[in-house]
Design a protein around this motif. Structure first.
Motif, PDB file in Angstrom:
ATOM      1  N   LEU A 115      65.033  25.361 -82.363  1.00 24.64           N
ATOM      2  CA  LEU A 115      66.275  25.258 -82.770  1.00 24.64           C
ATOM      3  C   LEU A 115      67.473  26.189 -82.306  1.00 24.64           C
ATOM      4  O   LEU A 115      68.301  25.665 -82.112  1.00 24.64           O
ATOM      5  N   ILE A 116      66.731  26.948 -82.205  1.00 20.12           N
ATOM      6  CA  ILE A 116      67.691  28.155 -81.165  1.00 20.12           C
ATOM      7  C   ILE A 116      68.110  28.086 -79.914  1.00 20.12           C
ATOM      8  O   ILE A 116      69.280  27.702 -79.374  1.00 20.12           O
ATOM      9  N   VAL A 117      67.032  26.846 -78.997  1.00 22.12           N
ATOM     10  CA  VAL A 117      67.690  26.842 -78.196  1.00 22.12           C
ATOM     11  C   VAL A 117      67.800  25.346 -77.247  1.00 22.12           C
ATOM     12  O   VAL A 117      68.661  25.429 -76.441  1.00 22.12           O
ATOM     13  N   SER A 118      67.822  24.505 -78.836  1.00 19.73           N
ATOM     14  CA  SER A 118      68.226  23.146 -78.730  1.00 19.73           C
ATOM     15  C   SER A 118      69.981  23.542 -78.496  1.00 19.73           C
ATOM     16  O   SER A 118      70.640  22.391 -78.364  1.00 19.73           O
ATOM     17  N   LYS A 119      70.720  24.672 -79.348  1.00 18.26           N
ATOM     18  CA  LYS A 119      72.213  25.239 -79.230  1.00 18.26           C
ATOM     19  C   LYS A 119      72.565  24.207 -77.784  1.00 18.26           C
ATOM     20  O   LYS A 119      73.416  23.629 -77.123  1.00 18.26           O
ATOM     21  N   LYS A 125      74.477  13.274 -80.567  1.00 12.23           N
ATOM     22  CA  LYS A 125      73.899  12.436 -81.742  1.00 12.23           C
ATOM     23  C   LYS A 125      72.802  13.768 -82.506  1.00 12.23           C
ATOM     24  O   LYS A 125      71.641  14.144 -82.822  1.00 12.23           O
ATOM     25  N   GLN A 126      73.493  15.029 -82.716  1.00 14.59           N
ATOM     26  CA  GLN A 126      72.811  16.594 -82.761  1.00 14.59           C
ATOM     27  C   GLN A 126      72.808  15.855 -84.709  1.00 14.59           C
ATOM     28  O   GLN A 126      71.691  16.663 -84.895  1.00 14.59           O
ATOM     29  N   LYS A 127      73.088  15.397 -84.731  1.00 12.33           N
ATOM     30  CA  LYS A 127      73.320  14.955 -86.927  1.00 12.33           C
ATOM     31  C   LYS A 127      71.829  14.447 -86.562  1.00 12.33           C
ATOM     32  O   LYS A 127      70.465  15.321 -87.658  1.00 12.33           O
ATOM     33  N   MET A 128      71.403  13.573 -86.519  1.00  9.59           N
ATOM     34  CA  MET A 128      70.071  12.867 -85.810  1.00  9.59           C
ATOM     35  C   MET A 128      69.317  13.427 -85.373  1.00  9.59           C
ATOM     36  O   MET A 128      67.849  13.741 -86.039  1.00  9.59           O
ATOM     37  N   TYR A 129      69.058  14.553 -84.760  1.00  8.16           N
ATOM     38  CA  TYR A 129      68.139  15.252 -84.068  1.00  8.16           C
ATOM     39  C   TYR A 129      67.876  16.663 -85.225  1.00  8.16           C
ATOM     40  O   TYR A 129      66.238  16.437 -85.420  1.00  8.16           O
ATOM     41  N   TYR A 130      68.812  17.371 -85.312  1.00  5.45           N
ATOM     42  CA  TYR A 130      67.957  18.345 -86.560  1.00  5.45           C
ATOM     43  C   TYR A 130      67.617  17.778 -87.707  1.00  5.45           C
ATOM     44  O   TYR A 130      67.053  18.273 -87.768  1.00  5.45           O
ATOM     45  N   GLY A 131      68.181  17.009 -87.932  1.00  2.49           N
ATOM     46  CA  GLY A 131      67.553  16.494 -89.532  1.00  2.49           C
ATOM     47  C   GLY A 131      65.797  15.559 -89.016  1.00  2.49           C
ATOM     48  O   GLY A 131      65.377  15.601 -89.960  1.00  2.49           O
ATOM     49  N   LEU A 132      65.975  15.018 -87.818  1.00  2.00           N
ATOM     50  CA  LEU A 132      64.547  14.666 -87.553  1.00  2.00           C
ATOM     51  C   LEU A 132      63.539  15.945 -87.439  1.00  2.00           C
ATOM     52  O   LEU A 132      62.226  15.391 -88.069  1.00  2.00           O
ATOM     53  N   ALA A 160      53.374  10.803 -85.987  1.00  2.00           N
ATOM     54  CA  ALA A 160      53.358  10.400 -85.544  1.00  2.00           C
ATOM     55  C   ALA A 160      54.997   9.937 -84.882  1.00  2.00           C
ATOM     56  O   ALA A 160      55.411   9.303 -83.686  1.00  2.00           O
ATOM     57  N   ILE A 161      55.066   9.083 -85.807  1.00  2.00           N
ATOM     58  CA  ILE A 161      56.199   8.261 -86.652  1.00  2.00           C
ATOM     59  C   ILE A 161      57.757   9.239 -85.680  1.00  2.00           C
ATOM     60  O   ILE A 161      58.455   8.317 -85.128  1.00  2.00           O
ATOM     61  N   LEU A 162      57.795  10.610 -86.246  1.00  2.00           N
ATOM     62  CA  LEU A 162      58.515  10.940 -86.361  1.00  2.00           C
ATOM     63  C   LEU A 162      58.827  11.103 -85.017  1.00  2.00           C
ATOM     64  O   LEU A 162      59.689  11.322 -84.039  1.00  2.00           O
ATOM     65  N   ALA A 163      57.634  11.771 -83.923  1.00  2.00           N
ATOM     66  CA  ALA A 163      57.709  11.744 -82.697  1.00  2.00           C
ATOM     67  C   ALA A 163      57.959  11.340 -81.884  1.00  2.00           C
ATOM     68  O   ALA A 163      59.132  10.934 -80.854  1.00  2.00           O
ATOM     69  N   TYR A 164      57.677   9.407 -82.287  1.00  2.00           N
ATOM     70  CA  TYR A 164      58.069   8.422 -81.040  1.00  2.00           C
ATOM     71  C   TYR A 164      59.852   8.983 -81.383  1.00  2.00           C
ATOM     72  O   TYR A 164      60.638   8.578 -80.017  1.00  2.00           O
ATOM     73  N   PHE A 165      60.569   8.978 -82.089  1.00  2.16           N
ATOM     74  CA  PHE A 165      61.895   8.608 -81.998  1.00  2.16           C
ATOM     75  C   PHE A 165      62.696  10.264 -81.593  1.00  2.16           C
ATOM     76  O   PHE A 165      63.791  10.085 -81.098  1.00  2.16           O
ATOM     77  N   LEU A 166      61.537  11.010 -81.475  1.00  2.26           N
ATOM     78  CA  LEU A 166      62.200  12.269 -80.719  1.00  2.26           C
ATOM     79  C   LEU A 166      62.253  12.129 -79.640  1.00  2.26           C
ATOM     80  O   LEU A 166      62.929  12.631 -78.565  1.00  2.26           O
ATOM     81  N   ILE A 167      61.027  11.169 -78.612  1.00  5.08           N
ATOM     82  CA  ILE A 167      60.610  10.679 -76.949  1.00  5.08           C
ATOM     83  C   ILE A 167      61.452  10.091 -76.819  1.00  5.08           C
ATOM     84  O   ILE A 167      62.620  10.058 -76.185  1.00  5.08           O
ATOM     85  N   ALA A 168      61.877   9.361 -77.431  1.00  9.48           N
ATOM     86  CA  ALA A 168      62.480   7.620 -77.181  1.00  9.48           C
ATOM     87  C   ALA A 168      64.237   8.235 -77.008  1.00  9.48           C
ATOM     88  O   ALA A 168      64.962   7.809 -76.686  1.00  9.48           O
ATOM     89  N   VAL A 169      64.725   8.607 -77.600  1.00  7.15           N
ATOM     90  CA  VAL A 169      66.293   8.709 -78.021  1.00  7.15           C
ATOM     91  C   VAL A 169      66.618   9.906 -77.321  1.00  7.15           C
ATOM     92  O   VAL A 169      67.850   9.682 -76.836  1.00  7.15           O
ATOM     93  N   TRP A 170      65.792  11.366 -77.314  1.00  7.84           N
ATOM     94  CA  TRP A 170      66.659  12.194 -76.649  1.00  7.84           C
ATOM     95  C   TRP A 170      65.936  12.328 -74.459  1.00  7.84           C
ATOM     96  O   TRP A 170      66.186  13.462 -74.356  1.00  7.84           O
TER      97      TRP A 170
END
Length: 537
Positions: A115-119, A125-132, A160-170
């Motif tokens: 989360l620190i390096v994500s800045k 889509k930061q709202k979605m990213y930090y929420g996930l 696995a479900i959450l990882a799918y969205f984190l990989i696919a969206v960003w």
């Protein structure tokens, strides 16, 4: 009374609750507040998990002294007051021992760094990213703290479900395809896990056995041999797909490369480690009699995986692909240590889970910073950049030394213990398939460390110290907006330096003093291995 404020439900639910708050209209689209809230909550989670291990030690040291059987008691056990599927006693149940709480701390630590390096790396889509990410943290806590197979399976699927969205969206343009392949492979593995879990719950219902891990450890030796075989293979299939193990590593190598760097850190540092955790927790602890038959083949696969991944890494010309194959090679070392049936090997496997998480995370951050500054990952375009990035050069030099398993870095201890344990495994006394080849393959795999030194040194030399490429003219030809690169030193931001410095410091501190971690897991390892060996060898 001193531990009443500690609750595993609280540990799991608070990050999930925080993630839902991020998704709510409270923050609207204020990315600064969202980012600060997520980092603050993750910092709180890290402090909270540290209290668990501080208050866990005295209880487990006492339990180890009194241990007379294979049971390793869990602390802080909690169960939901209702059965989700009453007929088979399918409850959500949690419990912690020294191994699982160490994995929860690793999760908190890596997620905070992410989360620190994500800045500077997440711009949409930061709202979605930090929420996930907050949801993922809570789900990972639930997986590591699971005290029965039903709970483990539920949280395994959610990761696995959450990882799918984190990989696919960003991720990159091909990330959706890689994420879909990852989801498909994990679904296949989950199907095997579901069948295995259903068999165990059906048997426990007939035999009137409570399906918590402690009870299964006591009763599993009496399970029918055919059921033990089917169940062991079912769980093993799921773990091998995610670990990643040769020859099933392709999907995992693709998602590591196609994901954005913070997600690659999460995958290599935590998600892949869930498979190593499950292998130790379920296959080794619960079904050790069947696991001893499969272990020689796993050691051989692990050795083959190290050699193959090292070969692929040394032939790459892309900095991120080199890091990807480095990570895969290290995961196979963990597999070897976990399959050795020795205290040395198991200590090495658990220790190497942590060291690999840190080294891989640091390397992914470092090469992403190079890409952000120079707009390329190709080695031939990066020669001599140390003159522009002296701070990054020093930090990456230490990270690369750790990746090569230099003495007094964490990777050295993990690799040495894992290989030493496998080389002296009591499996050599058995006549199972492959036992006669174990020592030869371990020697061959250990020699592949020379290959890791070759491709890591190649990465370091060609990137920072090689023949200087005319970066400015190349960028100008391609219309780059970068100016004055040859004149001014490229400054890293404070949060980027902080992340790399924390990782480098941890690698050195626990490289010099590995017992700081090994002492925390010694009770878990010695209790289980000594009793397993006395039972089956």
């Amino acid at each position: 009374m001193a531990v009443n404020f500690l609750s595993i439900f609280t540990l799991c639910l608070l990050p999930i609750f925080a993630g839902l708050i991020v998704f709510s209209p409270i923050f609207r689209d204020n990315t600064v507040k969202i980012r600060r809230f997520a980092k603050g909550f993750c910092s709180f989670s890290l402090i909270y998990t540290l209290f668990f291990i501080l208050l866990l030690n005295s209880n487990f040291n006492k339990a180890a002294a009194d241990a007379q059987n294979i049971v390793q008691n869990f602390n802080f056990t909690e169960t939901l007051p209702f059965n989700i599927i009453p007929n088979i006693d399918a409850t959500i149940s949690f419990g912690l021992d020294s191994f699982s709480i160490l994995m929860c701390i690793l999760t908190s630590f890596i997620m905070l760094l992410i989360l620190i390096v994500s800045k500077s790396m997440i711009n949409s889509k930061q709202k979605m990213y930090y929420g996930l990410m907050l949801l993922m943290e809570g789900i990972l806590y639930g997986l590591f703290a699971a005290n029965n197979l039903f709970t483990f399976f539920i949280f395994w699927q959610l990761t696995a479900i959450l990882a799918y969205f984190l990989i696919a969206v960003w991720g990159t343009n091909s990330a959706k395809q890689s994420a879909l392949k990852f989801a498909l492979f994990n679904t296949i593995g989950a199907a095997f896990m579901l069948i295995a879990s259903a068999l165990i719950y059906a048997y426990c219902a007939d035999a009137n056995i409570q399906p918590e891990f402690n009870n299964l450890m006591q009763a599993s030796a009496d399970f029918p041999l055919f059921m033990q075989l089917v169940v062991s293979i079912g769980f093993l299939a799921a773990f091998m797909i995610r670990l990643p193990v040769f020859p099933l590593h392709k999907a995992n190598s693709d998602i590591l490369y196609d994901s954005i760097t913070p997600v690659s850190m999460m995958l290599s540092g935590i998600l892949f480690s869930t498979a190593a955790y499950g292998l130790i927790r379920i296959n080794l602890q619960l079904f050790y009699e069947m696991f001893q038959i499969l272990a020689p083949a796993l050691i051989l696969l692990g050795a083959a995986g190290i050699i193959w991944a090292s070969y692929l890494a040394i032939s790459q010309n892309d900095t991120k692909k080199i890091t990807v194959y480095y990570t895969i090679a290290q995961m196979n070392i963990i597999l070897i240590g976990a399959s050795s049936f020795t205290e040395f090997g198991l200590n090495g496997a658990i220790f190497h889970i942590i060291s690999t998480a840190l080294v891989s995370a640091g390397l992914f951050v470092g090469i992403e910073l190079i890409y952000m500054k120079f707009k390329t990952r190709k080695l031939e375009f990066l020669g001599g950049i140390s003159k522009f990035t002296p701070t990054l050069t020093i930090l990456m030099l230490i990270l690369c030394l750790a990746a090569m398993a230099m003495p007094f870095t964490m990777s050295f201890s993990g690799e040495f213990l894992s290989f030493n344990g496998a080389f002296n495994s009591p499996l050599l006394e058995k006549n199972y398939f492959g036992t006669g080849l174990i020592q030869g393959f371990i020697i061959f795999a250990a020699l592949s460390i020379i290959l890791s030194g070759a491709y890591i040194l190649r990465l370091l030399h060609k990137t920072f110290f090689g023949i200087e490429y005319d970066i400015i003219n190349d960028f100008n030809k391609n219309g780059s907006a970068i100016k004055n690169l040859a004149v001014n030193e490229i400054k890293l931001s404070r949060h980027q330096i902080t992340v790399l410095t924390i990782i480098v410091s941890a690698l050195i501190i626990f490289g010099i003093y590995p017992m700081g971690i090994i002492d925390k897991i010694s009770t878990f390892v010695s209790t289980n291995i000594s009793n397993i060996i006395s039972t089956i060898f």
